[in-house]
Design a protein around this motif. Structure first.
Motif, PDB file in Angstrom:
ATOM      1  N   ARG A   1     -12.298 -42.592  -0.353  1.00 13.88           N
ATOM      2  CA  ARG A   1     -11.131 -42.716   0.542  1.00 13.88           C
ATOM      3  C   ARG A   1     -11.422 -43.621   1.731  1.00 13.88           C
TER       4      ARG A   1
ATOM      5  N   ASN B   1     -10.470 -36.791   5.957  1.00 10.73           N
ATOM      6  CA  ASN B   1      -9.130 -36.947   6.521  1.00 10.73           C
ATOM      7  C   ASN B   1      -9.185 -37.208   8.028  1.00 10.73           C
TER       8      ASN B   1
ATOM      9  N   VAL C   1      -7.654 -40.555   9.970  1.00 11.58           N
ATOM     10  CA  VAL C   1      -6.819 -40.492  11.182  1.00 11.58           C
ATOM     11  C   VAL C   1      -7.437 -41.361  12.278  1.00 11.58           C
TER      12      VAL C   1
ATOM     13  N   TYR D   1      -0.578 -44.571  10.003  1.00 13.42           N
ATOM     14  CA  TYR D   1      -0.428 -43.199  10.525  1.00 13.42           C
ATOM     15  C   TYR D   1       0.640 -43.272  11.614  1.00 13.42           C
TER      16      TYR D   1
ATOM     17  N   GLN E   1       0.827 -35.739   7.522  1.00 11.36           N
ATOM     18  CA  GLN E   1      -0.082 -34.591   7.657  1.00 11.36           C
ATOM     19  C   GLN E   1       0.110 -33.590   6.521  1.00 11.36           C
TER      20      GLN E   1
ATOM     21  N   TRP F   1       0.616 -34.205   3.490  1.00  6.81           N
ATOM     22  CA  TRP F   1      -0.182 -34.653   2.333  1.00  6.81           C
ATOM     23  C   TRP F   1      -1.672 -34.607   2.621  1.00  6.81           C
ATOM     24  N   LEU F   2      -2.058 -34.786   3.879  1.00  9.79           N
ATOM     25  CA  LEU F   2      -3.487 -34.636   4.196  1.00  9.79           C
ATOM     26  C   LEU F   2      -3.919 -33.191   3.933  1.00  9.79           C
ATOM     27  N   SER F   3      -3.037 -32.254   4.240  1.00  7.78           N
ATOM     28  CA  SER F   3      -3.349 -30.849   3.959  1.00  7.78           C
ATOM     29  C   SER F   3      -3.436 -30.602   2.454  1.00  7.78           C
TER      30      SER F   3
ATOM     31  N   ALA G   1      -4.312 -32.836   0.309  1.00 11.56           N
ATOM     32  CA  ALA G   1      -5.558 -33.481  -0.136  1.00 11.56           C
ATOM     33  C   ALA G   1      -6.757 -32.561   0.097  1.00 11.56           C
TER      34      ALA G   1
ATOM     35  N   ALA H   1      -1.681 -40.942   3.866  1.00 12.96           N
ATOM     36  CA  ALA H   1      -1.414 -39.899   2.861  1.00 12.96           C
ATOM     37  C   ALA H   1      -1.730 -40.437   1.465  1.00 12.96           C
TER      38      ALA H   1
ATOM     39  N   ALA I   1      -5.522 -40.793   1.053  1.00 12.68           N
ATOM     40  CA  ALA I   1      -6.180 -39.486   0.871  1.00 12.68           C
ATOM     41  C   ALA I   1      -5.934 -38.916  -0.524  1.00 12.68           C
TER      42      ALA I   1
END
Ligand SMILES: N[C@@H](CCC(=O)N[C@@H](CS)C(=O)NCC(=O)O)C(=O)O
Length: 205
Positions: free
Chosen positions: A17, A69, A73, A86, A97, A99-101, A103, A158, A161
């Motif tokens: 990533r 992640n 950021v 971002y 965010q 989608w980061l969660s 991931a 997103a 990630a």
């Protein structure tokens, strides 16, 4: 600008990533391989960089950061002059965010874990990882029916990630065949200027 140092393992999707995002932003990077198979990530000198003993870690000048992640950021806020990777708008940032969660949640517990079992012989529940993957891919497929990228019409962190472990899911025995929208999205990410792939590993028989 001096190089960002990226501690990684060549087949680590979490580390890829960061390599991918640095390449998309055209940031100069020095790659340092940490041999996970030899346990280098648990040695005291590496634990000083990341107490969890995992890649990726970056060093940017005097700043050391771990967690893929969090690093995405940081790189976006610090180096993306366009402000699109971002977004600063509260709702747009929250959509990223979400989608980061995912991931760090379902993508890690599903495709990443299934791959860790098949490629590295990790002692996890493969059937459960496949079932988490199937549920996740059902949601992804629907989300990508409505828009080109995960958080809207343009790429964000997103997509970065979520890309690698989705693209490499077949290495864990999770097929991408049923997911037309997802495969079109993977191709869109791969067509971005500066895209770099992660090395492919053979899919299980
Ligand atoms: N939440 C972490 C997870 C990183 C992670 O799972 N890294 C794996 C490689 S993909 C690792 O270093 N594993 C070695 C270990 O846990 O000993 C992140 O997003 O950076």
């Amino acid at each position: 600008m001096t190089d960002i140092v990226l501690y990684r393992f060549p087949v680590s999707g979490h580390a890829h990533r960061i390599e991918l995002f640095c390449s998309l932003l055209e940031l100069p990077v020095t790659l340092v391989d940490v041999n996970l198979r030899a346990g280098e990530q648990k040695k005291p000198e590496f634990l000083r960089k990341n107490p969890f003993g995992q890649v990726p870690v970056i060093e940017d000048g005097d700043t050391t950061l771990y967690d893929s992640n969090a690093i995405l950021v940081y790189l976006a806020l610090r180096y993306d002059k366009s402000g699109t990777w971002y977004p600063r708008d509260p709702i747009a940032a929250a959509r990223v965010q979400q989608w980061l969660s995912v991931a760090a949640g379902q993508l890690a517990a599903g495709p990443s874990t299934a791959r860790a079992v098949k490629l590295f012989g990790r002692p996890y529940d493969h059937a459960n990882a496949v079932s988490v993957s199937t549920a996740l891919f059902g949601v992804l497929e629907q989300a990508l029916a409505k828009q080109k990228f995960l958080a809207g019409a343009t790429p964000t962190i997103a997509d970065v990630a979520m890309y690698t472990y989705t693209a490499h899911a077949p290495e864990g025995g999770v097929s991408l065949e049923p997911y037309t929208n997802m495969r079109a999205w993977l191709a869109r990410v791969e067509a971005l200027p500066g895209f770099v792939p992660m090395v492919r590993s053979p899919a299980p028989a």
